[in-house]
Enzyme design. Structure first.
Site, PDB file in Angstrom:
ATOM      1  N   ASN A  87      31.734  -5.708  43.216  1.00 17.69           N
ATOM      2  CA  ASN A  87      31.312  -4.741  44.229  1.00 17.69           C
ATOM      3  C   ASN A  87      32.273  -3.552  44.255  1.00 17.69           C
ATOM      4  OD1 ASN A  87      29.307  -6.601  44.933  1.00 17.69           O
ATOM      5  ND2 ASN A  87      30.666  -7.605  46.394  1.00 17.69           N
ATOM      6  N   HIS A 104      34.030  -2.881  38.629  1.00 19.01           N
ATOM      7  CA  HIS A 104      33.068  -1.795  38.419  1.00 19.01           C
ATOM      8  C   HIS A 104      33.447  -0.503  39.140  1.00 19.01           C
ATOM      9  CE1 HIS A 104      29.995  -5.213  37.552  1.00 19.01           C
ATOM     10  NE2 HIS A 104      30.710  -4.904  36.486  1.00 19.01           N
TER      11      HIS A 104
END
Length: 233
Positions: A87, A104
């Site tokens: 997340n 990410h």
């Protein structure tokens, strides 16, 4: 002190009200993924991409960590906790977790579009200044872009994440379908026969030769059950 590596996915933040991307009704049904989350999309229309992430930040600022985020932070008093998250929100940090590795990228961070991993050009945004304006530039003169790993780009933090998993005495997966690589491959770095817990209300496909306990719950009740089971190890 035992080491627990914890991989968290969209199901973790969904409990806080963060829109998921892949589920039914998720963001990819509203926005073509390659337009707003790919390197090609960024080069084609950086204003569209920055506006998309401006909206994601606005949404994030209106949310709070869920019970599961807080429970994981509390586990730090008993275990060495390494959180590896797919997340891009900052809910783990806001809940009090100290060791958070973002696979990410980070939503509240922007960077140079020419030199993404150079911290000299990183900028941390906040509630009073969360938007990137059209044409706004980084310190090196390139356009500011989200500090997000776009599709078509490498995942620079995957090797440090693999090292954390390889050192873990226990591996926990929360709210991840294990369909997104390279994150889904992290389980292969676990030491033989260590306990692996999967917290997800849905079926998750995992090779049978791992020592897996599947807790079929959403994040908070699942972590509550996890804590009870940890006490028996």
């Amino acid at each position: 002190m035992k080491r627990i590596a914890i991989l968290t996915g969209a199901g973790m933040s969904a409990e806080s009200g963060i829109s998921t991307f892949r589920d039914s009704g998720g963001l990819w049904e509203k926005y073509p993924v390659m337009q707003v989350a790919s390197h090609t999309g960024w080069e084609k229309d950086p204003v569209l991409v920055n506006n998309f992430y401006n909206q994601r930040r606005k949404e994030l600022l209106a949310t709070q960590p869920c019970g599961a985020h807080k429970l994981l932070a509390q586990l730090q008093s008993q275990y060495h906790i390494d959180i590896i998250t797919q997340n891009v929100d900052n809910l783990h940090e806001r809940a009090g977790s100290d060791n958070v590795l973002h696979l990410h990228g980070e939503l509240m961070k922007v960077c140079s579009s020419r030199d993404v991993e150079n911290p000299k050009y990183w900028k941390i945004l906040n509630a009073d200044n969360y938007e990137v304006k059209p044409g706004e530039k980084a310190g090196d003169g390139s356009l500011l872009r989200p500090y997000i790993v776009f599709f078509e780009e490498a995942v620079p933090m995957i090797e440090p994440a693999a090292q954390q998993v390889a050192q873990a005495d226990i591996f926990v997966i929360i709210g991840s379908s294990l369909n997104v690589y390279p994150a889904a491959g992290l389980i292969s770095y676990t030491r033989p026969d260590i306990p692996i817990f999967v917290i997800d209300p849905n079926d998750v496909k995992i090779r049978h030769n791992y020592n897996v306990t599947h807790i079929k719950q959403s994040a908070t009740p699942g972590v509550e059950q996890l804590i009870q089971q940890l006490q028996t190890l």
